[in-house]
Every structure is written in structure tokens, then in C-alpha cells.
Design a protein around this motif. Structure first.
Motif, PDB file in Angstrom:
ATOM      1  N   HIS A   1       0.857  -1.193   0.000  1.00  0.00           N
ATOM      2  CA  HIS A   1       0.000   0.000   0.000  1.00  0.00           C
ATOM      3  C   HIS A   1       0.892   1.242   0.000  1.00  0.00           C
ATOM      4  O   HIS A   1       1.895   1.269   0.713  1.00  0.00           O
ATOM      5  CB  HIS A   1      -0.874   0.053   1.263  1.00  0.00           C
ATOM      6  CG  HIS A   1      -2.050  -0.865   1.221  1.00  0.00           C
ATOM      7  ND1 HIS A   1      -3.248  -0.566   1.809  1.00  0.00           N
ATOM      8  CD2 HIS A   1      -2.222  -2.078   0.636  1.00  0.00           C
ATOM      9  CE1 HIS A   1      -4.111  -1.553   1.604  1.00  0.00           C
ATOM     10  NE2 HIS A   1      -3.508  -2.494   0.906  1.00  0.00           N
TER      11      HIS A   1
ATOM     12  N   TYR B   1     -10.042  -8.237   5.685  1.00  0.00           N
ATOM     13  CA  TYR B   1      -8.937  -7.263   5.644  1.00  0.00           C
ATOM     14  C   TYR B   1      -8.304  -7.209   7.028  1.00  0.00           C
ATOM     15  O   TYR B   1      -8.793  -6.539   7.939  1.00  0.00           O
ATOM     16  CB  TYR B   1      -9.491  -5.906   5.219  1.00  0.00           C
ATOM     17  CG  TYR B   1      -8.447  -4.841   5.001  1.00  0.00           C
ATOM     18  CD1 TYR B   1      -7.251  -5.123   4.358  1.00  0.00           C
ATOM     19  CD2 TYR B   1      -8.679  -3.537   5.424  1.00  0.00           C
ATOM     20  CE1 TYR B   1      -6.294  -4.132   4.156  1.00  0.00           C
ATOM     21  CE2 TYR B   1      -7.734  -2.538   5.217  1.00  0.00           C
ATOM     22  CZ  TYR B   1      -6.550  -2.855   4.589  1.00  0.00           C
ATOM     23  OH  TYR B   1      -5.600  -1.874   4.393  1.00  0.00           O
TER      24      TYR B   1
ATOM     25  N   ASP C   1      -6.291 -10.546   1.879  1.00  0.00           N
ATOM     26  CA  ASP C   1      -5.493  -9.414   1.398  1.00  0.00           C
ATOM     27  C   ASP C   1      -4.031  -9.850   1.307  1.00  0.00           C
ATOM     28  O   ASP C   1      -3.770 -10.941   0.818  1.00  0.00           O
ATOM     29  CB  ASP C   1      -5.686  -8.150   2.244  1.00  0.00           C
ATOM     30  CG  ASP C   1      -5.306  -6.903   1.442  1.00  0.00           C
ATOM     31  OD1 ASP C   1      -6.130  -6.454   0.644  1.00  0.00           O
ATOM     32  OD2 ASP C   1      -4.167  -6.420   1.567  1.00  0.00           O
TER      33      ASP C   1
ATOM     34  N   VAL D   1       0.934  -5.953   2.378  1.00  0.00           N
ATOM     35  CA  VAL D   1       0.584  -4.542   2.678  1.00  0.00           C
ATOM     36  C   VAL D   1       1.795  -3.622   2.945  1.00  0.00           C
ATOM     37  O   VAL D   1       1.874  -2.525   2.444  1.00  0.00           O
ATOM     38  CB  VAL D   1      -0.449  -4.437   3.838  1.00  0.00           C
ATOM     39  CG1 VAL D   1      -0.724  -2.985   4.214  1.00  0.00           C
ATOM     40  CG2 VAL D   1      -1.767  -5.093   3.435  1.00  0.00           C
TER      41      VAL D   1
ATOM     42  N   GLU E   1       0.701   0.825   6.206  1.00  0.00           N
ATOM     43  CA  GLU E   1      -0.689   1.248   6.076  1.00  0.00           C
ATOM     44  C   GLU E   1      -0.931   2.383   7.053  1.00  0.00           C
ATOM     45  O   GLU E   1      -0.504   2.337   8.208  1.00  0.00           O
ATOM     46  CB  GLU E   1      -1.612   0.069   6.400  1.00  0.00           C
ATOM     47  CG  GLU E   1      -3.042   0.231   5.966  1.00  0.00           C
ATOM     48  CD  GLU E   1      -3.898   1.094   6.879  1.00  0.00           C
ATOM     49  OE1 GLU E   1      -4.928   1.595   6.425  1.00  0.00           O
ATOM     50  OE2 GLU E   1      -3.523   1.290   8.063  1.00  0.00           O
TER      51      GLU E   1
ATOM     52  N   GLY F   1       2.837  -4.660   8.334  1.00  0.00           N
ATOM     53  CA  GLY F   1       2.866  -5.583   7.201  1.00  0.00           C
ATOM     54  C   GLY F   1       3.028  -7.008   7.692  1.00  0.00           C
ATOM     55  O   GLY F   1       3.392  -7.235   8.846  1.00  0.00           O
TER      56      GLY F   1
END
Ligand code: V47
Ligand code: SF4
Length: 363
Positions: free
Chosen positions: A67, A296, A317, A320, A323, A336
């Protein structure tokens, strides 16, 4: 998981809904509301698990992804949002193109990059075109899942053009999919109270449908557990289902439980864990035309995301990496997860981990 017997559903007053689910029939709005009223959340979970198993077996998908949040400066100032800052306010940031590119973890080789941010008053399309182009030059096969419909509407406003033009330009620059955020709850009276400056439900749906007409896939979300009613949640799901009937471009639905920390929105009753799971299960049951439901882990927490895989969700998901939106609002999950951790979480609750790309193709 052992299936509950038919007479059990009869005894708790949802025998007819159970029969519909077994027959693969569409549930009505009234059925959805009765599922919220049913005193047995585990029965709803079991029904959703039957549907999820019929669609995906015991697979649980995950993606090596990253992300990137390019700015937290946003003109919308949604009441629930802990992430947003005003221009000039302490803690506000805008990443330069180089800073955004430097965020990409080259050791990871992401299959999907998810880029979203606030509606910045001055960032124009050139910035985003340059960013997407530069990422595609570095990682040509990556799926770029970027921007919510709310950002697309904002870009159109500051560029004085149409949302179709914005989608076409970004698509040309490398945009593959729209992210699902910004849907919140479609009921206009609730929207007026929690995000009065944001695109309306009608605008949100129209932009997704425009993207679908251009052949792009999109995701969709629902923010729940604030001031909305069960009827509002069901209405939201039914409107997404109708939109999917028109265009077919939604890949995945992400139920987002409202996280309360640092938020200006005060609520009467915080969500319980079971209410989160029930809502995820009902989403699986109502959205019969959307393939995937995401657990999520960032917002749910990893343990609740594991439980969600038994309540209708099939996607965990991904990695990541970093975030900000949920973490500013009090998410206690890691920033993560590694591939090994994701696989362990999935096998730990009896599912088979399956790596996917951004379009949900199995790898
Ligand atoms: O639109 C903001 C929500 C969304 C809070 O498309 C909050 O694959 C809970 O949409 N508590 C952004 N939620 C995140 C999002 C998303 C995430 C992961 C994958 C995808 C996808 C989309 O987060 C916002 C808003 O609905 N949000 N504040 C909060 N306090
Ligand atoms: Fe801006 Fe999105 Fe936060 Fe609303 S939720 S204030 S649109 S960043």
C-alpha cells in the motif's frame, strides 16, 4: 466444518432462508434484515461458510502487495476519518514522485500496488500519470489498484473535466483497477452526517460503472459499525448487488469495521466481534454476484480475519507493508505481514493458502 441440520434453521426461524441458500436462490432485502435479527450468529456464519465453500472450496487467497498513501491532506474532512489533515496542518504530508517510488520494496516484487490518498486541493493528474508510468516501467506486470471513486471525482473537479476522461487518462498511464474505498454507507442521511462533502452514493456507483464500461475491474467496500442501522447495511449491499448486475466489474467486497480512535465521530455502541463476523457473513450471503469477500486483516486484526475465513470471507489481502488509514484510527495490527506469516495464518484456521495476483488469478 460440520454443517448444521435443516431443522436447526427451522427452529431458529430461518428455515426458508436456509432452503434458498441451498438452492442458490437470491436473498431478498427482507431476508437480509431477518439475518441480522436472528439470535444465532453461528448459524448465519455456517450458512455463509456453505456458500464460500461452494464457490472456493477451502482456498484462502493472498497477494504479495504493497500500500502507498501519497497524501493525507484532504478537502473532504469526513467526520469519521482519523487520517485526514488540512493543508498547512501539522502532520500533513505529500509524497513527491521520488518519495513514493522509494517506498516500493524491491525485495518483495509486489503483484499488486494499492495507491490511495486524500483529496489534495492542488495535486493534478500529471502527478498521478507520472507516478503510475514510473511504477509500470519498474514493475511492468504489477497490477495497479489505485484511487477510490471519490478521488476520481475530485481529480475531475480540479482538472475541470469528466470522470470518464480521468479514468481514460489514468488507465493509459497504467491504472488497472479502482480501489473500493469511499463507499462508506450509501444512505444519504447517514452520509450527510459522517461525510457530507464526499461524493454521493449515486456518484460513487456511477464512477464504478463507468470504469466497468471501460473494461476495468474495481473493488467495493462498506464502512459499518458507526451510526448506520442494519437496514442501511442491507440497502448498501443490495445497491452494490444491483450495480454488479448492470456491469459485472466488481472483483471483491471489503467490509470495513469502523475503528474509533482519533475519530471525531462518537458512537453509542462499539461493534462486538460477533457483530463484525455476522456482517461479513451476511455480505457473503447477499452479494451472490461478487466472487470474493476480503477479510482485511489490517482493520479486523489478524485473529478476527482468521475467524472471518470461516464466516464467508475467502481472501486475506496481502503483505501490505505500510498502512496509514486504519493505523491512524487505532488499528492494532502489524504494519505488514510476510508471505510465511500470511500462509501460517491461513493454514492455522484450516484453509489452504493460494497466492493470487491483483486480478485474483491464481499463481
Ligand atoms: O474509504 C477510514 C475507511 C477506507 C476509517 O480496494 C475507515 O482492495 C475504519 O477502502 N475505521 C480505505 N475504516 C480503505 C479501503 C481498502 C482497504 C483495503 C483494500 C481495499 C481494496 C480498499 O477506509 C476508506 C474508509 O471507508 N476508513 N477511516 C476508520 N476510522
Ligand atoms: Fe479524505 Fe478519505 Fe479521510 Fe474522507 S475518508 S477525509 S475522503 S482521506
Amino acid at each position: 466444518m460440520k454443517l448444521l441440520k435443516n431443522d436447526y434453521y427451522e427452529n431458529i426461524g430461518i428455515g426458508d432462508i436456509h432452503a434458498k441458500v441451498l438452492a442458490g436462490e437470491r436473498l431478498s432485502r427482507e431476508d437480509g434484515i431477518r439475518l441480522f435479527d436472528c439470535p444465532e450468529p453461528l448459524a448465519i456464519g455456517s450458512l455463509a461458510h456453505q456458500v464460500r465453500t461452494r464457490m472456493h472450496g477451502d482456498k484462502a487467497f493472498y497477494v504479495i502487495n504493497q500500500h502507498i498513501n501519497y497524501t493525507n491532506i484532504c478537502v473532504n474532512g469526513c467526520v469519521f476519518c482519523a487520517y485526514q489533515r488540512e493543508e498547512g496542518q501539522a502532520g500533513g504530508f505529500v509524497l513527491s514522485i521520488d518519495e513514493a517510488l522509494a517506498k516500493i520494496d524491491s525485495s518483495l516484487t509486489p503483484r499488486e500496488i494499492h495507491i490511495v490518498g486524500g483529496c489534495h486541493p492542488k495535486l493534478g493528474l500529471k502527478y498521478f500519470e507520472e507516478l503510475l508510468n514510473a511504477i509500470k516501467v519498474r514493475i511492468p506486470n504489477v497490477v495497479l489498484k489505485c484511487f477510490t471513486a471519490v478521488e476520481i471525482a475530485h481529480f475531475a473537479k480540479i482538472e475541470e473535466t469528466t470522470t470518464i476522461n480521468v479514468l481514460l487518462r489514468l488507465n493509459k498511464a497504467g491504472l488497472d483497477m479502482l480501489a473500493g474505498g469511499g463507499a462508506e454507507i450509501f444512505n444519504p442521511y447517514i452520509r450527510e452526517q459522517i461525510c457530507p462533502r464526499k461524493s454521493t452514493a449515486k456518484e460513487w456507483l456511477a464512477i464504478h460503472e463507468e470504469a466497468h464500461q471501460l473494461g476495468m475491474k474495481t473493488n467495493c467496500t462498506m464502512l459499518f459499525g458507526h451510526i448506520e442501522s442494519h437496514e442501511d447495511r442491507i440497502d448498501h449491499l443490495v445497491r452494490l448487488r444491483e450495480s454488479q448486475d448492470r456491469g459485472g466489474g466488481y472483483t471483491c467486497f471489503i467490509p470495513l469495521p469502523f475503528l474509533t480512535e482519533n475519530s471525531q465521530l462518537s458512537i453509542e455502541k462499539p461493534l462486538t466481534g460477533l457483530e463484525e463476523l455476522r456482517t461479513i457473513a451476511i455480505s457473503r450471503l447477499m452479494l451472490d454476484n461478487i466472487s470474493h469477500i476480503k477479510a482485511y486483516w489490517v482493520m479486523l486484526g489478524v485473529k478476527q480475519a482468521q475467524a472471518a475465513l470461516k464466516f464467508g470471507a475467502d481472501d486475506f489481502d496481502g503483505t501490505v507493508v505500510e498502512e496509514k488509514i486504519g493505523h491512524e484510527a487505532g488499528a492494532t495490527s502489524e504494519q505488514g505481514l510476510s508471505r510465511t506469516e500470511l500462509e501460517e495464518m491461513i493454514t492455522g484456521c484450516g484453509c489452504t493458502p493460494v497466492e493470487r495476483d491483483g486480478f485474483f488469478n491464481e499463481i
